[in-house]
Scaffold this active site. Structure first.
Site, PDB file in Angstrom:
ATOM      1  N   HIS A 123     -30.172 -55.735   4.631  1.00  0.00           N
ATOM      2  CA  HIS A 123     -30.642 -55.024   4.585  1.00  0.00           C
ATOM      3  C   HIS A 123     -31.854 -55.226   4.395  1.00  0.00           C
ATOM      4  O   HIS A 123     -32.736 -55.254   3.462  1.00  0.00           O
ATOM      5  CB  HIS A 123     -29.797 -54.935   2.727  1.00  0.00           C
ATOM      6  CG  HIS A 123     -30.625 -54.148   1.820  1.00  0.00           C
ATOM      7  ND1 HIS A 123     -31.675 -52.511   2.450  1.00  0.00           N
ATOM      8  CD2 HIS A 123     -31.062 -53.174   1.076  1.00  0.00           C
ATOM      9  CE1 HIS A 123     -31.544 -51.666   1.347  1.00  0.00           C
ATOM     10  NE2 HIS A 123     -31.758 -52.725   0.048  1.00  0.00           N
ATOM     11  N   CYS A 129     -35.368 -47.174  -1.731  1.00  0.00           N
ATOM     12  CA  CYS A 129     -33.727 -48.196  -0.369  1.00  0.00           C
ATOM     13  C   CYS A 129     -33.058 -46.408   0.597  1.00  0.00           C
ATOM     14  O   CYS A 129     -32.030 -46.640   1.078  1.00  0.00           O
ATOM     15  CB  CYS A 129     -32.452 -48.755  -0.938  1.00  0.00           C
ATOM     16  SG  CYS A 129     -33.465 -50.364  -1.917  1.00  0.00           S
TER      17      CYS A 129
END
Lengths: 401, 381
Positions: free
Chosen positions: B328, B78
């Site tokens: 996201h 991430c």
């Protein structure tokens, strides 16, 4: 001679009928019972393991290596995996050479496992009689297909009843294994205390009860129409019972999903450390690594010889989470904990077992037990789970009446 | 940084990677004040965790009309987005290129909900040890949050306040996935996902793409009179197994990345006027405050309670809505943070932080083992 005995009952279910948790199979049950028997004997004397069950997790692909690893026994021992019920387990004990650990495990309810270590010292057991007849009112084939003729009276009269008549050994038994309480009561006057299981392990549970009484006696082991009887000498041997208080199996929700993938080379590299709970101790600085690794966590020494050392099995929860979102291929909820292992400085990320999900907190104490982490693409993936002290209320000699 | 653009984030079932990438690039190109010819781009970095629509860098080249330049794919869990920005900035700083595209994209909803957890866990978990436990992404961070709450005295209410704030911020962001307000009660009463996180403590699953255009210092004035300067970049790592992390109340990867980025920028935490930080789960943003130096250790609860991280507060965090509300898509997330901060520093944001001169973008990901940080400013030094 019977040297020591261990018994194990899963915590789930009722006093009358225990059931296995999702992280248990015949191998994990066998390990739990076997460790009890080994605790009362000399591990170095063990030469072979005889594993009797009708619920072997795998027919191909191997139960023996996980069993030895979970028991902490060398991987050079002979392991005989044997399908059978109570007479088969009793026969295995009667025929055992010194240094044989006989383990019997039952997954079908009522579930449980027991193990007998045979050696040069202890209590003698001798074959009294055996009849191998057939009354197949219940069958299960290699593919798990069952059929049930559903005639318990026929089974009683022409099964065990006829076999006992044939042998002419009457109805005077100190202990009976392999029968339900109702059948035992109708066959024998003043029905004896019954073991908590009815499969292979029931014969060894009965031996445990005899050993604890110290009186010895005659034991009957039954599997439909097949019977084995034995005479057990008076005398007592160490019996270690891992029989926590029963509690209802928590409800869970399983979500269908793809088979959880496995990389067999990674499984293979992790096997010993994961199933034997062994860390690698750096010979340069003494730091423990779990799992073992090429480069030391602390001093950076690489590819040096390490000493393989067992980790302490007592543990304290450092952090945890309970997963409640559906995870395909798994049953929710489940709790994962990071546990600190004794004073070793080593932590493990494992699942909670032996207590309902979310029933523990940071700081709770427990111990590591051998469990099935999950089944991955057909391969049982064994490891350890955190068993909280709060669930660890062993009750010696607790059996279903 | 002379241009920035992004797709909206959401379940973009109607768009493939081949659609989202050119959409993000075209918006970035259109944002350049004095005009921009995409043929000026000399190299590109593509931040992406899971390729979809086939061979990843080829898809960028093909779909964006960039067939004659080198394009590399970058994956750092991430932290991918801000690490891709870091690579682009280094390529220019090293003098190799004058005009670089950094583009990030992922399509989390391109996989079935049946396989998503395992697909993404497989990327970041030890195959033999942690993967089979079912340590799904929320649990990965929940292990930190549970310990954090235990030691700090903060409560689930404080985590809920983060969700409430970020949802409130996200309402005005036309690119955000979840544009509605929620209350602390709603967060606390929502179904639990991985304790202590309930459903409103979690980011949604998103598709999206974002792009920024970086040029060498001496070329900036050709493209705009209002460039945003990349002042500092940092990347930090940590041990990958949770059992090996000594203190779960912090993300050492963030602390290391922040130290690097602040030092390069010549700025202190107190100099930051607005930040876009990784809030994939509410408890993560709380820990971020401390790791980034916005407050002292275990001071995060007081900070959020006092509203200091809301727009209008002392250090507004996630004015875009953050991952929590905006969405996201991991490869795009960090790049999109820079898109938001590009607009904030130029006074063009949908929820503007007044007078913002210095800004910080932050990702933390994988098994909480990779963090990337970008510090942007309207002042060149």
């Amino acid at each position: 001679m019977i040297t020591s005995i261990g018994t194990y009952l899963p915590t789930w279910g009722s006093a009358m009928s225990r059931q296995v948790g999702l992280d248990e199979d015949a191998v994990t049950l066998g390990v739990a019972a076997g460790l009890g028997a080994l605790a009362g004997g000399d591990v170095s004397t063990v030469r072979r393991v005889v594993f009797v069950s009708r619920d072997l997790p795998l027919l191909e692909g191997g139960n023996a290596a996980p069993l030895l690893a979970g028991l902490g026994l060398p991987h050079t021992l002979e392991v005989r995996e044997q399908i059978g019920g109570a007479p088969a387990a009793l026969d295995a004990v009667l025929a055992a050479a010194d240094g044989t650990l006989v383990i019997a495990a039952d997954i079908q309810q009522p579930a449980g496992a027991a193990a007998v270590l045979c050696g040069a010292h202890g209590v003698a057991a001798e074959l009294a009689g055996r009849v191998v007849r057939n009354m197949p009112v219940a069958t299960r084939d290699a593919y798990g297909n069952r059929s049930d003729y559903a005639d318990p009276r026929l089974l009683r009269v022409r099964g065990v009843g006829a076999s006992l008549d044939e042998q002419g050994i009457g109805d005077r038994f100190t202990a009976v294994a392999g029968l339900g309480a109702k059948d035992a009561a109708s066959l024998f006057e003043g029905a004896p205390d019954m073991p908590p299981t009815t499969g292979a392990s029931s014969a060894l549970f009965a031996l445990a009860a005899l050993a604890e009484s110290g009186q010895g006696g005659r034991l009957l082991a039954v599997d439909q129409a097949a019977v084995t009887t034995a005479s057990i000498d008076a005398g007592s041997v160490p019996v270690s019972r891992d029989q926590p208080k029963p509690q209802p199996l928590p409800k869970g929700n399983f979500t269908e999903g793809p088979s959880i993938s496995i990389a067999l080379p990674a499984y293979d590299r992790a096997f010993d450390a994961k199933l034997r709970l062994e860390a690698a101790k750096c010979r340069t600085c003494g730091t423990l690594a779990y799992p073992h690794r090429y480069r030391c966590l602390e001093c950076g020494a690489e590819d040096v010889d390490t000493d393989i050392v067992p980790l302490p099995r007592d543990a304290v929860i450092y952090s945890l989470s309970t997963i409640r979102v559906p995870v395909p291929g798994l049953t929710i909820p489940y709790t994962v904990v990071i546990a600190e292992m004794g004073d070793s400085g080593v932590r493990l990320l494992v699942k909670l077992t032996g207590a309902p999900p979310a029933s523990v907190a940071i700081g709770d104490q427990g111990r590591m037990v051998f469990r099935l982490v999950t089944v991955r693409s057909g391969v049982p993936d064994y490891g350890y789970a955190f068993y909280p002290v709060s669930a660890d209320l062993s009750t010696t000699g607790e059996v279903a009446k | 940084m002379v241009g920035a653009g992004m797709t909206r984030f959401g379940e973009l079932f109607e768009y493939g990677m081949k659609d989202m990438l050119p959409m993000a690039l075209s918006e970035a190109v259109a944002s350049v004040d004095n005009g921009f010819d995409r043929n000026d781009i000399q190299a590109a970095w593509f931040g992406n965790l899971i390729p979809s629509d086939g061979f990843s860098t080829g898809v960028v080249a093909d779909s964006c009309g960039l067939l004659d330049i080198p394009i590399s794919r970058l994956e750092n869990a991430c932290a991918t987005g801000n690490d891709a920005v870091r690579h682009g900035a280094m390529a220019i700083a090293g003098g190799h290129y004058d005009v670089v595209l950094v583009i990030g994209a992922d399509k989390v909803r391109e996989t079935s909900t049946r396989t998503t957890f395992w697909d993404w866990m497989g990327m970041t978990r030890d195959s033999a040890w942690d993967f089979p436990l079912g340590l799904v992404a929320p649990a990965n961070f929940a292990l930190h949050a549970a310990r954090y709450l235990h030691e700090s005295g903060a409560t689930r209410e404080h985590l809920a306040m983060v969700a409430v704030k970020n949802h409130k911020h996200g309402v005005s962001n036309p690119k955000a996935q979840l544009r509605f307000e929620i209350t602390v009660e709603q967060v606390l009463n929502a179904p639990l996902v991985a304790e202590p996180f309930g459903i409103f403590d979690c980011t949604p699953q998103s598709d999206g793409a974002a792009a920024v255009l970086l040029v060498a210092e001496e070329l900036a004035s050709k493209y705009t009179d209002h460039p945003v300067w990349v002042r500092g970049v940092g990347l930090g790592l940590d041990r990958v197994m949770h059992a090996h992390k000594k203190d779960l109340t912090t993300f050492p990867a963030t602390v290391k990345a922040a130290k690097m980025a602040y030092a390069m920028a010549g700025l202190w935490p107190a100099d930051i006027h607005v930040a876009e930080v990784h809030d994939c789960f509410t408890g993560v943003e709380v820990i971020d405050y401390e790791d980034l130096g916005f407050c002292e250790k275990f001071g995060a609860a007081a900070l959020i309670e006092a509203g200091e991280t809301s727009v209008g507060g002392r250090i507004p965090v996630n004015p875009s809505g953050g991952l929590k509300s905006k969405g996201h898509p991991p490869g795009a997330t960090g790049v999109a943070q820079c898109v938001e901060l590009f607009e904030q520093l130029r006074g063009e944001a949908s929820l503007q932080v007044d007078g913002a001169r210095n800004a910080l973008a932050h990702n933390i990901g994988g098994p909480t083992a990779a963090s990337a940080i970008t510090i942007l400013s309207i002042d060149p030094s």
